[in-house]
Design a protein around this motif. Structure first.
Motif, mmCIF file in Angstrom:
data_model
loop_
_atom_site.group_PDB
_atom_site.id
_atom_site.type_symbol
_atom_site.label_atom_id
_atom_site.label_comp_id
_atom_site.label_asym_id
_atom_site.label_seq_id
_atom_site.Cartn_x
_atom_site.Cartn_y
_atom_site.Cartn_z
ATOM 1 N N PHE A 308 17.947 33.980 -46.557
ATOM 2 C CA PHE A 308 17.486 35.152 -45.808
ATOM 3 C C PHE A 308 18.340 36.363 -46.151
ATOM 4 O O PHE A 308 19.567 36.257 -46.272
ATOM 5 N N GLN A 310 18.112 40.658 -45.019
ATOM 6 C CA GLN A 310 17.463 41.864 -44.523
ATOM 7 C C GLN A 310 18.171 43.065 -45.138
ATOM 8 O O GLN A 310 19.319 43.372 -44.783
ATOM 9 N N ALA A 341 15.088 32.948 -39.359
ATOM 10 C CA ALA A 341 14.894 34.357 -39.719
ATOM 11 C C ALA A 341 13.942 34.574 -40.901
ATOM 12 O O ALA A 341 13.099 35.473 -40.851
ATOM 13 N N PRO A 342 14.043 33.799 -42.002
ATOM 14 C CA PRO A 342 13.136 34.086 -43.120
ATOM 15 C C PRO A 342 11.668 33.874 -42.778
ATOM 16 O O PRO A 342 10.794 34.521 -43.364
ATOM 17 N N GLN A 345 10.630 36.895 -40.640
ATOM 18 C CA GLN A 345 10.552 38.038 -41.561
ATOM 19 C C GLN A 345 9.180 38.100 -42.243
ATOM 20 O O GLN A 345 8.722 39.188 -42.623
ATOM 21 N N GLN A 346 8.527 36.961 -42.374
ATOM 22 C CA GLN A 346 7.205 36.914 -43.005
ATOM 23 C C GLN A 346 6.131 37.610 -42.175
ATOM 24 O O GLN A 346 5.019 37.843 -42.661
ATOM 25 N N CYS A 349 8.238 42.238 -40.425
ATOM 26 C CA CYS A 349 9.148 43.039 -39.597
ATOM 27 C C CYS A 349 10.578 42.965 -40.121
ATOM 28 O O CYS A 349 10.978 41.985 -40.747
ATOM 29 N N GLN A 350 11.353 44.021 -39.842
ATOM 30 C CA GLN A 350 12.781 43.974 -40.097
ATOM 31 C C GLN A 350 13.396 42.954 -39.134
ATOM 32 O O GLN A 350 13.095 42.954 -37.941
ATOM 33 N N THR A 351 14.248 42.090 -39.655
ATOM 34 C CA THR A 351 14.734 40.938 -38.884
ATOM 35 C C THR A 351 16.237 40.796 -39.018
ATOM 36 O O THR A 351 16.785 40.948 -40.117
#
Length: 390
Positions: A308, A310, A341-342, A345-346, A349-351
Motif C-alpha cells: 500500500f 498513498q 488499506a489497499p 483505496q480501490q 479515495c485517498q486512504t
C-alpha cells in the motif's frame, strides 16, 4: 429508543462478542453478533444500515458479514473503516478474561481493545450529536470480516464499490500516527516429495529433509538478493523479507523422510508485484527442480495482500496525507505489516491508516488500550468529520 452506551460500556459489549477468525477450524468463528450490535447502535444515531454476507471468507465458517453504515447524502465524504474480527488467544498467558474488559492501571484490557474493536467504540462516541441535515457530505462506517486471515470482507467491499468517499481512514493501532505506506504479504508452502524407506538402506529411499535442506539454502540466497536489489528507506526494514515460519517432515528417526513441508512468508515493498516475487521464488528453486524432477512444488497458503502507498496529492486536489499530518500532529510514516488499506483505496479515495493504540499490543496476551488515547482519538475523529462531512 434505548440509551446508547458510553465509551467503556460500548467497548465492553464489543469485546464480549466473540469474533475470532483463524485458519484453524477449531478457533474460527462468525462475526454476526458484533456486526448486529454495531448496526443497532448506528441505526439509533440515524445511519442507514446495510449488512452483507461475505462470500469467499475462510472455509471453516460461512457466518461472516460486513456492515456499512451511512449518515447523510450526496457524493464523496469520509469513510471510517476497521475489522470486526480478532485473533485467537492463549488463555494461560492472560491475567484476565480475554472476552471481558478489565479497567486497571489506566488501561482497558481485553481481546480486541486495541486491534481493533476499540476503534468502533471511539467512532460511536464521536458520532453522538451528529445531525444528518447538517452534513454536506456523507459519513460512512465500515466494519469488515476476516481481516486476520483472508481479508475477504475488505476484498468483497472493494469489489462491490458500495461507497465512493473522498477519503478513508483505516483505524488500525498506529498511536495516531498516519501511515501512508506498508508492505504487502504473501505466504506459500513449499513441499518436497521424497521416498520413505528403512533408515539402514538410504539408497533405497529419497530423503525429503535432505532435499529441503538444499531448498532452504537457495532461499537464504534469495533473502540476500532481496537485501541487495530492493530497498525503500521509508521502512525500518528497508528490503523485502522472506521468513521461514514452519517446517514439518518425517515421522520416525529410523525411517527415511518421505515428505517435508516448509511454510514461508514474503513481505514486498510498494511497487513490487506478486508476479515479481513468484518469479524470484521460482528462479531460486529452478536448479533444484531440475535436479529432483517432480519432487518440489509450492502452493499459496491463502490469498496474498498487496502493498500500500498513498502518494501526496499535487495540483489543486486537497492532500489527505497533509491534512492527516496537520490534524494528528504527526508526520506520516511507513510500516512493515499489512492492512485492508489497499482494498479500500480501490474505491478511488485517498486512504491512510490511522488509529488509537500501539501495534505492539496487537496479537499479544493482556492486550490493552490506554486511557490516554481517549481524548486524543475523540478530538481527531471529530476534526476529520468536520473537515470532510460538515
Amino acid at each position: 429508543m434505548s440509551q446508547l452506551p458510553n465509551f467503556k460500556q460500548s467497548l465492553t459489549q464489543l469485546i464480549a462478542c466473540p469474533s475470532i477468525s483463524s485458519t484453524q477450524a477449531s478457533w474460527d468463528q462468525g462475526n454476526l453478533e458484533v456486526i448486529q450490535l454495531l448496526g443497532t447502535w448506528f441505526e439509533q444515531l440515524g445511519f442507514s444500515i446495510d449488512i452483507q454476507k461475505v462470500p469467499g471468507a475462510h472455509k471453516t465458517s460461512d457466518n461472516k458479514y460486513n456492515l456499512l453504515a451511512k449518515l447523510g447524502s450526496g457524493e464523496g465524504g469520509l469513510l471510517l473503516a476497521g475489522h470486526s474480527d480478532t485473533v485467537p488467544f492463549d488463555e494461560r498467558r492472560w491475567q484476565s478474561d480475554p472476552m471481558g474488559v478489565v479497567d486497571k492501571d489506566d488501561k482497558f484490557y481485553g481481546l480486541g481493545t486495541c486491534d481493533m474493536k476499540g476503534f468502533f467504540a471511539f467512532i460511536l462516541q464521536a458520532c453522538k450529536g451528529l445531525d444528518a441535515k447538517q452534513l454536506k457530505k456523507p459519513l460512512y462506517i465500515l466494519a469488515t470480516a476476516d481481516e486476520e486471515t483472508t481479508m475477504a470482507g475488505a476484498r468483497f467491499f472493494a469489489q462491490s464499490q458500495a461507497a465512493k468517499p473522498d477519503v478513508a481512514i483505516i483505524g488500525e493501532p498506529t498511536n495516531l500516527v498516519p501511515v501512508m505506506m506498508h508492505k504487502g504479504h504473501m505466504s506459500h508452502r513449499i513441499s518436497v516429495q521424497g521416498q520413505s524407506g528403512h533408515s539402514s538402506k538410504p539408497s533405497l529411499g529419497v530423503n525429503a529433509i535432505e532435499i529441503m535442506y538444499e531448498v532452504i539454502g537457495q532461499l537464504i540466497n534469495l533473502q540476500e538478493k532481496f537485501r541487495l536489489n530492493y530497498k525503500n528507506e521509508a521502512f525500518d526494514v528497508p528490503a523485502p523479507t522472506l521468513n521461514f515460519g514452519a517446517i514439518k517432515g518425517g515421522d520416525n528417526a529410523n525411517r527415511i523422510c518421505g515428505h517435508c513441508d516448509l511454510d514461508i512468508d514474503l513481505r514486498s515493498l510498494p511497487g513490487m508485484s506478486d508476479d515479481e516475487l513468484l518469479h524470484w521464488l521460482s528462479e531460486s528453486l529452478k536448479s533444484l527442480a531440475e535436479k529432483y524432477p517432480g519432487r518440489i512444488s509450492f502452493e499459496e497458503l491463502h490469498p496474498s495482500s498487496p502493498s500500500f502507498e498513498q502518494e501526496k496529492s499535487t495540483n489543486n486536489e486537497e492532500c489527505f496525507v497533509s491534512i492527516a499530518e496537520e490534524i494528528s500532529g504527526h508526520t506520516c510514516c511507513a510500516v512493515n505489516y499489512a492492512t485492508e488499506a489497499p482494498y479500500i483505496q480501490q474505491l478511488g479515495c485517498q486512504t491512510i491508516v490511522l488509529g488509537p493504540g500501539s501495534i505492539n499490543q496487537a496479537h499479544q496476551p493482556n492486550e490493552f488500550l490506554a486511557h490516554s488515547e481517549i481524548d486524543k482519538t475523540d478530538k481527531l475523529l471529530i476534526a476529520m468529520i468536520q473537515r470532510y462531512c460538515l
